[in-house]
Design a protein around this motif. Structure first.
Motif, PDB file in Angstrom:
ATOM      1  N   ASP A   9       0.816  -1.214   0.000  1.00  0.00           N
ATOM      2  CA  ASP A   9       0.000   0.000   0.000  1.00  0.00           C
ATOM      3  C   ASP A   9       0.851   1.265   0.000  1.00  0.00           C
ATOM      4  OD1 ASP A   9      -2.288  -1.546   0.068  1.00  0.00           O
ATOM      5  OD2 ASP A   9      -2.376  -1.573   2.252  1.00  0.00           O
ATOM      6  N   PHE A  10       2.134   1.132  -0.268  1.00  0.00           N
ATOM      7  CA  PHE A  10       3.040   2.279  -0.232  1.00  0.00           C
ATOM      8  C   PHE A  10       2.772   3.204  -1.416  1.00  0.00           C
ATOM      9  CE2 PHE A  10       7.294   4.037  -1.449  1.00  0.00           C
ATOM     10  CZ  PHE A  10       7.393   4.932  -0.394  1.00  0.00           C
ATOM     11  N   ASN A  11       2.690   4.507  -1.128  1.00  0.00           N
ATOM     12  CA  ASN A  11       2.473   5.513  -2.161  1.00  0.00           C
ATOM     13  C   ASN A  11       3.751   6.339  -2.294  1.00  0.00           C
ATOM     14  OD1 ASN A  11       1.625   7.825  -3.681  1.00  0.00           O
ATOM     15  ND2 ASN A  11      -0.489   7.346  -3.138  1.00  0.00           N
ATOM     16  N   PRO A  12       4.581   6.068  -3.299  1.00  0.00           N
ATOM     17  CA  PRO A  12       5.868   6.776  -3.403  1.00  0.00           C
ATOM     18  C   PRO A  12       5.713   8.259  -3.686  1.00  0.00           C
ATOM     19  CG  PRO A  12       5.483   5.427  -5.351  1.00  0.00           C
ATOM     20  CD  PRO A  12       4.402   5.082  -4.376  1.00  0.00           C
ATOM     21  N   SER A  13       4.654   8.649  -4.388  1.00  0.00           N
ATOM     22  CA  SER A  13       4.465  10.069  -4.704  1.00  0.00           C
ATOM     23  C   SER A  13       4.282  10.892  -3.435  1.00  0.00           C
ATOM     24  CB  SER A  13       3.257  10.238  -5.631  1.00  0.00           C
ATOM     25  OG  SER A  13       3.433   9.514  -6.827  1.00  0.00           O
ATOM     26  N   LYS A  14       3.404  10.433  -2.563  1.00  0.00           N
ATOM     27  CA  LYS A  14       3.178  11.159  -1.318  1.00  0.00           C
ATOM     28  C   LYS A  14       4.417  11.132  -0.427  1.00  0.00           C
ATOM     29  CE  LYS A  14      -1.821  10.433  -1.236  1.00  0.00           C
ATOM     30  NZ  LYS A  14      -2.977   9.925  -0.474  1.00  0.00           N
ATOM     31  N   PHE A  15       5.130  10.029  -0.445  1.00  0.00           N
ATOM     32  CA  PHE A  15       6.346   9.940   0.364  1.00  0.00           C
ATOM     33  C   PHE A  15       7.375  10.976  -0.086  1.00  0.00           C
ATOM     34  CE2 PHE A  15      10.615   8.248   1.073  1.00  0.00           C
ATOM     35  CZ  PHE A  15      10.583   7.989   2.430  1.00  0.00           C
ATOM     36  N   VAL A  16       7.569  11.106  -1.384  1.00  0.00           N
ATOM     37  CA  VAL A  16       8.551  12.066  -1.907  1.00  0.00           C
ATOM     38  C   VAL A  16       8.116  13.497  -1.611  1.00  0.00           C
ATOM     39  CG1 VAL A  16       9.571  12.977  -4.027  1.00  0.00           C
ATOM     40  CG2 VAL A  16       9.412  10.515  -3.686  1.00  0.00           C
ATOM     41  N   VAL A  17       6.843  13.798  -1.842  1.00  0.00           N
ATOM     42  CA  VAL A  17       6.350  15.164  -1.639  1.00  0.00           C
ATOM     43  C   VAL A  17       6.478  15.579  -0.179  1.00  0.00           C
ATOM     44  CG1 VAL A  17       4.299  16.619  -1.711  1.00  0.00           C
ATOM     45  CG2 VAL A  17       4.815  15.115  -3.626  1.00  0.00           C
ATOM     46  N   HIS A  18       6.034  14.739   0.723  1.00  0.00           N
ATOM     47  CA  HIS A  18       6.059  15.105   2.140  1.00  0.00           C
ATOM     48  C   HIS A  18       7.480  15.156   2.686  1.00  0.00           C
ATOM     49  CE1 HIS A  18       1.795  13.214   2.128  1.00  0.00           C
ATOM     50  NE2 HIS A  18       1.761  14.482   1.775  1.00  0.00           N
ATOM     51  N   THR A  19       8.354  14.297   2.189  1.00  0.00           N
ATOM     52  CA  THR A  19       9.746  14.350   2.628  1.00  0.00           C
ATOM     53  C   THR A  19      10.419  15.632   2.155  1.00  0.00           C
ATOM     54  OG1 THR A  19       9.873  11.927   2.557  1.00  0.00           O
ATOM     55  CG2 THR A  19      11.945  13.135   2.606  1.00  0.00           C
ATOM     56  N   CYS A  20      10.178  16.002   0.909  1.00  0.00           N
ATOM     57  CA  CYS A  20      10.753  17.248   0.387  1.00  0.00           C
ATOM     58  C   CYS A  20      10.216  18.463   1.140  1.00  0.00           C
ATOM     59  CB  CYS A  20      10.450  17.374  -1.107  1.00  0.00           C
ATOM     60  SG  CYS A  20      11.328  16.188  -2.150  1.00  0.00           S
ATOM     61  N   LEU A  21       8.934  18.459   1.452  1.00  0.00           N
ATOM     62  CA  LEU A  21       8.367  19.581   2.200  1.00  0.00           C
ATOM     63  C   LEU A  21       8.926  19.657   3.616  1.00  0.00           C
ATOM     64  CD1 LEU A  21       4.619  19.460   1.085  1.00  0.00           C
ATOM     65  CD2 LEU A  21       6.352  21.134   0.429  1.00  0.00           C
ATOM     66  N   LEU A  22       9.176  18.511   4.227  1.00  0.00           N
ATOM     67  CA  LEU A  22       9.761  18.506   5.569  1.00  0.00           C
ATOM     68  C   LEU A  22      11.165  19.108   5.554  1.00  0.00           C
ATOM     69  CD1 LEU A  22       9.863  17.675   8.553  1.00  0.00           C
ATOM     70  CD2 LEU A  22      10.575  15.391   7.803  1.00  0.00           C
ATOM     71  N   VAL A  23      11.989  18.683   4.608  1.00  0.00           N
ATOM     72  CA  VAL A  23      13.355  19.216   4.522  1.00  0.00           C
ATOM     73  C   VAL A  23      13.327  20.705   4.180  1.00  0.00           C
ATOM     74  CG1 VAL A  23      15.568  18.999   3.333  1.00  0.00           C
ATOM     75  CG2 VAL A  23      14.240  16.948   3.868  1.00  0.00           C
ATOM     76  N   PHE A  24      12.435  21.097   3.271  1.00  0.00           N
ATOM     77  CA  PHE A  24      12.342  22.509   2.908  1.00  0.00           C
ATOM     78  C   PHE A  24      11.907  23.367   4.095  1.00  0.00           C
ATOM     79  CE2 PHE A  24       9.303  25.861   1.686  1.00  0.00           C
ATOM     80  CZ  PHE A  24      10.192  26.758   1.123  1.00  0.00           C
ATOM     81  N   THR A  25      10.966  22.884   4.878  1.00  0.00           N
ATOM     82  CA  THR A  25      10.503  23.643   6.044  1.00  0.00           C
ATOM     83  C   THR A  25      11.638  23.867   7.030  1.00  0.00           C
ATOM     84  OG1 THR A  25       8.291  22.693   5.779  1.00  0.00           O
ATOM     85  CG2 THR A  25       8.810  23.692   7.903  1.00  0.00           C
TER      86      THR A  25
END
Length: 338
Positions: A9-25
Protein backbone atom coordinates in the motif's frame (compact mmCIF):
# COMPACT_ATOMS: atom_id res chain seq x y z
CA UNK A 1 7.56 -10.17 8.45
CA UNK A 2 6.53 -10.08 4.80
CA UNK A 3 8.22 -7.37 2.75
CA UNK A 4 5.52 -7.37 0.11
CA UNK A 5 2.75 -6.84 2.65
CA UNK A 6 4.75 -3.92 4.08
CA UNK A 7 5.01 -2.06 0.78
CA UNK A 8 1.86 -3.19 -1.01
CA UNK A 9 0.00 0.00 0.00
CA UNK A 10 3.04 2.28 -0.23
CA UNK A 11 2.47 5.51 -2.16
CA UNK A 12 5.87 6.78 -3.40
CA UNK A 13 4.46 10.07 -4.70
CA UNK A 14 3.18 11.16 -1.32
CA UNK A 15 6.35 9.94 0.36
CA UNK A 16 8.55 12.07 -1.91
CA UNK A 17 6.35 15.16 -1.64
CA UNK A 18 6.06 15.10 2.14
CA UNK A 19 9.75 14.35 2.63
CA UNK A 20 10.75 17.25 0.39
CA UNK A 21 8.37 19.58 2.20
CA UNK A 22 9.76 18.51 5.57
CA UNK A 23 13.35 19.22 4.52
CA UNK A 24 12.34 22.51 2.91
CA UNK A 25 10.50 23.64 6.04
CA UNK A 26 13.58 22.99 8.16
CA UNK A 27 15.90 24.85 5.78
CA UNK A 28 13.51 27.78 5.34
CA UNK A 29 13.11 28.23 9.10
CA UNK A 30 16.87 28.12 9.60
CA UNK A 31 17.28 30.71 6.86
CA UNK A 32 14.74 33.06 8.47
CA UNK A 33 16.55 32.69 11.80
CA UNK A 34 19.88 33.48 10.08
CA UNK A 35 21.29 30.15 11.21
CA UNK A 36 22.43 29.45 7.66
CA UNK A 37 23.67 31.91 5.06
CA UNK A 38 22.58 30.02 1.97
CA UNK A 39 20.74 31.76 -0.82
CA UNK A 40 17.04 31.13 -1.20
CA UNK A 41 17.75 29.28 -4.43
CA UNK A 42 19.71 26.76 -2.37
CA UNK A 43 17.13 26.65 0.40
CA UNK A 44 14.50 25.71 -2.17
CA UNK A 45 16.55 22.69 -3.30
CA UNK A 46 14.03 20.12 -1.92
CA UNK A 47 11.31 21.88 -3.91
CA UNK A 48 13.43 21.72 -7.07
CA UNK A 49 14.06 18.01 -6.47
CA UNK A 50 10.32 17.44 -6.14
CA UNK A 51 9.57 19.27 -9.40
CA UNK A 52 12.41 17.55 -11.29
CA UNK A 53 11.05 14.16 -10.28
CA UNK A 54 7.58 15.18 -11.45
CA UNK A 55 8.81 16.39 -14.83
CA UNK A 56 11.09 13.38 -15.30
CA UNK A 57 8.39 10.93 -14.26
CA UNK A 58 5.83 12.46 -16.63
CA UNK A 59 8.36 12.52 -19.48
CA UNK A 60 9.24 8.84 -19.09
CA UNK A 61 5.58 7.94 -18.69
CA UNK A 62 4.65 9.83 -21.87
CA UNK A 63 7.46 8.13 -23.76
CA UNK A 64 6.21 4.69 -22.70
CA UNK A 65 2.65 5.72 -23.58
CA UNK A 66 3.53 6.70 -27.15
CA UNK A 67 6.21 4.05 -27.67
CA UNK A 68 4.01 1.10 -26.69
CA UNK A 69 0.40 1.74 -27.82
CA UNK A 70 -0.82 -1.67 -26.63
CA UNK A 71 -0.17 -0.60 -23.03
CA UNK A 72 -3.07 1.83 -23.36
CA UNK A 73 -5.54 -1.05 -23.23
CA UNK A 74 -4.57 -2.03 -19.68
CA UNK A 75 -7.44 -1.27 -17.32
CA UNK A 76 -7.90 2.45 -16.68
CA UNK A 77 -4.77 3.46 -18.55
CA UNK A 78 -6.39 6.48 -20.19
CA UNK A 79 -7.64 7.82 -16.85
CA UNK A 80 -4.25 7.34 -15.21
CA UNK A 81 -2.40 8.98 -18.09
CA UNK A 82 -4.77 11.94 -18.23
CA UNK A 83 -4.46 12.35 -14.47
CA UNK A 84 -0.69 12.39 -14.81
CA UNK A 85 -0.84 15.13 -17.46
CA UNK A 86 -3.17 17.23 -15.32
CA UNK A 87 -0.86 16.84 -12.35
CA UNK A 88 2.13 17.78 -14.50
CA UNK A 89 0.40 20.96 -15.70
CA UNK A 90 -0.46 22.01 -12.16
CA UNK A 91 3.07 21.32 -10.96
CA UNK A 92 4.53 23.41 -13.77
CA UNK A 93 2.35 26.36 -12.78
CA UNK A 94 3.30 25.77 -9.16
CA UNK A 95 6.95 25.76 -10.23
CA UNK A 96 6.42 29.18 -11.79
CA UNK A 97 5.09 30.46 -8.46
CA UNK A 98 8.07 29.02 -6.58
CA UNK A 99 10.53 30.60 -9.01
CA UNK A 100 8.84 33.97 -8.53
CA UNK A 101 8.97 33.55 -4.75
CA UNK A 102 12.70 32.84 -4.86
CA UNK A 103 13.33 35.81 -7.12
CA UNK A 104 11.22 38.05 -4.88
CA UNK A 105 13.05 36.96 -1.73
CA UNK A 106 16.44 37.48 -3.36
CA UNK A 107 15.87 40.71 -5.29
CA UNK A 108 12.49 42.16 -4.18
CA UNK A 109 11.84 43.30 -7.72
CA UNK A 110 8.17 42.27 -7.91
CA UNK A 111 5.00 42.87 -5.98
CA UNK A 112 3.74 39.91 -4.00
CA UNK A 113 0.40 40.10 -5.77
CA UNK A 114 2.22 39.34 -9.04
CA UNK A 115 4.07 36.48 -7.39
CA UNK A 116 0.82 34.92 -6.18
CA UNK A 117 -0.93 35.10 -9.57
CA UNK A 118 0.12 31.55 -10.62
CA UNK A 119 -1.00 30.18 -7.26
CA UNK A 120 -4.36 31.93 -7.49
CA UNK A 121 -4.78 30.58 -11.02
CA UNK A 122 -4.04 27.06 -9.77
CA UNK A 123 -6.62 27.50 -7.03
CA UNK A 124 -9.33 28.40 -9.53
CA UNK A 125 -8.42 25.60 -11.93
CA UNK A 126 -8.20 23.11 -9.06
CA UNK A 127 -11.96 23.39 -8.51
CA UNK A 128 -12.60 21.82 -11.92
CA UNK A 129 -9.80 19.31 -11.35
CA UNK A 130 -11.36 18.21 -8.06
CA UNK A 131 -14.69 17.60 -9.80
CA UNK A 132 -12.96 15.54 -12.49
CA UNK A 133 -11.01 13.58 -9.87
CA UNK A 134 -14.18 12.72 -7.95
CA UNK A 135 -15.85 11.45 -11.12
CA UNK A 136 -12.88 9.22 -11.98
CA UNK A 137 -12.01 8.15 -8.43
CA UNK A 138 -8.61 9.86 -8.37
CA UNK A 139 -6.81 11.47 -5.43
CA UNK A 140 -6.80 15.27 -5.30
CA UNK A 141 -5.15 16.37 -2.05
CA UNK A 142 -3.01 19.11 -3.61
CA UNK A 143 -5.85 20.38 -5.77
CA UNK A 144 -8.24 20.46 -2.80
CA UNK A 145 -5.70 22.36 -0.70
CA UNK A 146 -5.33 25.01 -3.40
CA UNK A 147 -9.06 25.25 -4.10
CA UNK A 148 -10.12 25.89 -0.50
CA UNK A 149 -7.34 28.42 0.13
CA UNK A 150 -7.81 30.74 -2.85
CA UNK A 151 -9.08 33.56 -0.62
CA UNK A 152 -6.20 32.97 1.79
CA UNK A 153 -3.66 33.41 -1.00
CA UNK A 154 -5.23 36.73 -1.99
CA UNK A 155 -5.16 38.00 1.60
CA UNK A 156 -1.51 36.98 1.98
CA UNK A 157 -0.47 38.83 -1.17
CA UNK A 158 -2.34 41.99 -0.20
CA UNK A 159 -0.95 41.92 3.35
CA UNK A 160 2.64 41.36 2.23
CA UNK A 161 2.39 44.28 -0.22
CA UNK A 162 0.90 46.54 2.45
CA UNK A 163 -2.40 47.13 0.66
CA UNK A 164 -4.21 46.06 3.82
CA UNK A 165 -3.08 46.72 7.38
CA UNK A 166 -4.96 43.94 9.12
CA UNK A 167 -3.37 41.93 11.86
CA UNK A 168 -2.15 38.50 10.86
CA UNK A 169 -4.83 36.85 12.95
CA UNK A 170 -7.43 38.51 10.71
CA UNK A 171 -5.47 37.71 7.55
CA UNK A 172 -5.55 34.03 8.48
CA UNK A 173 -9.35 33.97 8.86
CA UNK A 174 -9.89 31.74 5.77
CA UNK A 175 -7.35 29.31 7.16
CA UNK A 176 -9.02 29.40 10.59
CA UNK A 177 -12.26 28.33 8.92
CA UNK A 178 -10.55 25.45 7.12
CA UNK A 179 -8.90 24.33 10.35
CA UNK A 180 -12.22 24.41 12.21
CA UNK A 181 -13.75 22.14 9.59
CA UNK A 182 -10.71 19.88 9.86
CA UNK A 183 -11.14 19.69 13.62
CA UNK A 184 -14.74 18.63 13.12
CA UNK A 185 -13.51 15.86 10.83
CA UNK A 186 -10.93 14.76 13.39
CA UNK A 187 -13.57 14.68 16.11
CA UNK A 188 -15.78 12.56 13.87
CA UNK A 189 -12.99 10.04 13.21
CA UNK A 190 -12.25 9.79 16.94
CA UNK A 191 -15.91 9.18 17.81
CA UNK A 192 -16.26 6.67 14.99
CA UNK A 193 -13.15 4.80 16.12
CA UNK A 194 -14.42 4.74 19.72
CA UNK A 195 -17.75 3.31 18.57
CA UNK A 196 -16.05 0.59 16.55
CA UNK A 197 -13.82 -0.34 19.47
CA UNK A 198 -16.92 -1.01 21.59
CA UNK A 199 -18.81 -2.87 18.88
CA UNK A 200 -18.23 -6.64 19.16
CA UNK A 201 -19.61 -7.34 15.68
CA UNK A 202 -16.75 -5.45 14.01
CA UNK A 203 -13.63 -7.46 13.24
CA UNK A 204 -10.21 -6.56 14.54
CA UNK A 205 -8.94 -5.32 11.17
CA UNK A 206 -11.65 -2.68 10.90
CA UNK A 207 -11.09 -1.58 14.48
CA UNK A 208 -7.37 -1.28 13.90
CA UNK A 209 -7.75 0.70 10.67
CA UNK A 210 -10.26 3.13 12.19
CA UNK A 211 -8.04 3.64 15.23
CA UNK A 212 -4.98 4.29 13.08
CA UNK A 213 -6.97 6.70 10.92
CA UNK A 214 -8.17 8.67 13.94
CA UNK A 215 -4.67 8.73 15.39
CA UNK A 216 -3.12 9.85 12.11
CA UNK A 217 -5.59 12.68 11.51
CA UNK A 218 -5.18 13.86 15.09
CA UNK A 219 -1.40 14.11 14.77
CA UNK A 220 -1.88 15.81 11.41
CA UNK A 221 -4.41 18.54 12.19
CA UNK A 222 -3.58 19.51 15.78
CA UNK A 223 0.10 20.39 15.07
CA UNK A 224 -0.95 22.45 12.03
CA UNK A 225 -3.37 24.40 14.21
CA UNK A 226 -0.64 25.00 16.80
CA UNK A 227 1.71 26.16 14.05
CA UNK A 228 -0.89 28.58 12.73
CA UNK A 229 -1.42 30.12 16.17
CA UNK A 230 2.33 30.48 16.75
CA UNK A 231 2.90 31.97 13.30
CA UNK A 232 0.16 34.57 13.71
CA UNK A 233 1.51 35.60 17.11
CA UNK A 234 5.07 35.68 15.78
CA UNK A 235 4.18 37.90 12.82
CA UNK A 236 2.17 40.23 15.07
CA UNK A 237 5.14 40.43 17.50
CA UNK A 238 3.05 39.05 20.34
CA UNK A 239 5.66 36.41 21.15
CA UNK A 240 9.42 36.34 20.68
CA UNK A 241 10.49 32.90 19.57
CA UNK A 242 12.52 31.68 16.64
CA UNK A 243 10.96 30.58 13.38
CA UNK A 244 12.38 27.13 13.99
CA UNK A 245 10.28 26.89 17.12
CA UNK A 246 7.27 28.20 15.22
CA UNK A 247 7.46 25.53 12.53
CA UNK A 248 8.39 22.71 14.91
CA UNK A 249 4.75 21.48 15.15
CA UNK A 250 4.81 21.03 11.39
CA UNK A 251 7.53 18.43 11.81
CA UNK A 252 5.02 16.21 13.59
CA UNK A 253 2.50 16.69 10.79
CA UNK A 254 5.00 15.93 8.05
CA UNK A 255 6.32 12.85 9.84
CA UNK A 256 2.73 11.69 10.23
CA UNK A 257 2.11 12.20 6.52
CA UNK A 258 5.29 10.29 5.67
CA UNK A 259 4.20 7.38 7.84
CA UNK A 260 0.70 7.48 6.37
CA UNK A 261 2.17 7.24 2.86
CA UNK A 262 2.99 3.59 3.62
CA UNK A 263 -0.73 2.87 3.93
CA UNK A 264 -2.02 5.33 1.33
CA UNK A 265 -3.42 3.14 -1.41
CA UNK A 266 -3.68 4.33 -4.96
CA UNK A 267 -1.21 6.46 -6.82
CA UNK A 268 -0.84 6.98 -10.53
CA UNK A 269 0.66 3.94 -12.23
CA UNK A 270 1.98 5.85 -15.24
CA UNK A 271 4.65 7.87 -13.47
CA UNK A 272 7.97 6.74 -14.96
CA UNK A 273 5.96 4.31 -17.10
CA UNK A 274 5.70 1.72 -14.32
CA UNK A 275 2.11 0.67 -15.26
CA UNK A 276 1.73 -1.10 -11.92
CA UNK A 277 1.87 -0.32 -8.24
CA UNK A 278 5.23 0.55 -6.72
CA UNK A 279 5.62 -2.71 -4.81
CA UNK A 280 5.03 -4.90 -7.85
CA UNK A 281 7.33 -2.74 -9.96
CA UNK A 282 10.21 -2.89 -7.47
CA UNK A 283 9.82 -6.62 -6.86
CA UNK A 284 9.67 -7.27 -10.60
CA UNK A 285 12.73 -5.14 -11.30
CA UNK A 286 14.78 -6.71 -8.49
CA UNK A 287 14.60 -10.53 -8.56
CA UNK A 288 16.67 -10.87 -5.40
CA UNK A 289 14.30 -8.57 -3.55
CA UNK A 290 11.37 -10.55 -4.89
CA UNK A 291 12.87 -13.77 -3.55
CA UNK A 292 13.39 -12.14 -0.17
CA UNK A 293 9.80 -10.86 -0.15
CA UNK A 294 8.50 -14.40 -0.55
CA UNK A 295 10.08 -15.38 2.77
CA UNK A 296 7.87 -15.00 5.81
CA UNK A 297 9.29 -15.01 9.31
CA UNK A 298 7.54 -16.74 12.17
CA UNK A 299 8.36 -15.39 15.62
CA UNK A 300 6.49 -18.08 17.55
CA UNK A 301 8.41 -20.17 20.07
CA UNK A 302 9.80 -23.35 18.56
CA UNK A 303 8.74 -26.63 20.15
CA UNK A 304 10.52 -29.94 20.39
CA UNK A 305 9.19 -33.24 19.08
CA UNK A 306 7.44 -34.29 22.31
CA UNK A 307 5.57 -31.00 22.66
CA UNK A 308 4.61 -31.08 19.01
CA UNK A 309 3.26 -34.62 19.34
CA UNK A 310 1.25 -33.64 22.40
CA UNK A 311 -0.21 -30.68 20.55
CA UNK A 312 -1.22 -32.92 17.65
CA UNK A 313 -2.84 -35.43 20.04
CA UNK A 314 -4.81 -32.68 21.74
CA UNK A 315 -5.91 -31.36 18.38
CA UNK A 316 -7.07 -34.83 17.29
CA UNK A 317 -9.03 -35.26 20.52
CA UNK A 318 -10.69 -31.90 19.99
CA UNK A 319 -11.65 -32.81 16.44
CA UNK A 320 -13.06 -36.19 17.53
CA UNK A 321 -15.06 -34.55 20.33
CA UNK A 322 -16.46 -32.07 17.84
CA UNK A 323 -17.40 -34.90 15.49
CA UNK A 324 -19.30 -36.67 18.28
CA UNK A 325 -21.35 -33.55 18.95
CA UNK A 326 -22.53 -33.33 15.34
CA UNK A 327 -26.08 -34.55 14.67
CA UNK A 328 -26.37 -37.84 12.78
CA UNK A 329 -28.79 -37.86 9.87
CA UNK A 330 -29.91 -40.92 7.92
CA UNK A 331 -28.65 -41.26 4.40
CA UNK A 332 -31.52 -41.10 1.96
CA UNK A 333 -30.88 -42.19 -1.57
CA UNK A 334 -32.32 -40.14 -4.37
CA UNK A 335 -33.87 -43.21 -6.02
CA UNK A 336 -35.80 -44.17 -2.86
CA UNK A 337 -39.49 -43.31 -3.20
CA UNK A 338 -41.16 -41.15 -0.60
Amino acid sequence: MNLQSLFQDFNPSKFVVHTCLLVFTILFALKLDNCITWTYWTVFTPIWVWKILVILGATVGSYVWWRYPHFRLEGEAYVHYKSMLISLALHLILLMFELLVCDKLESARHLWILVFIPLIFISIVSIAVCIWAVKHDRSFELELFCAVNVLQFIFLALRLDGFIAWSWEVVFVPLWIVMCLSLVGVLYTIIFAAILLRTPEVNAQQRRSSFHSALGYTFLVIPILIFQVLLADKLDDDIRISYTAVVSPLFVSFITLILMSFSAKGGNKWWFGMRKDFCSFVLGACPLLQEYANIAYNTERSTNGVELEQQLDNKDKTVKRADLMKPVLPIVAIEMPD
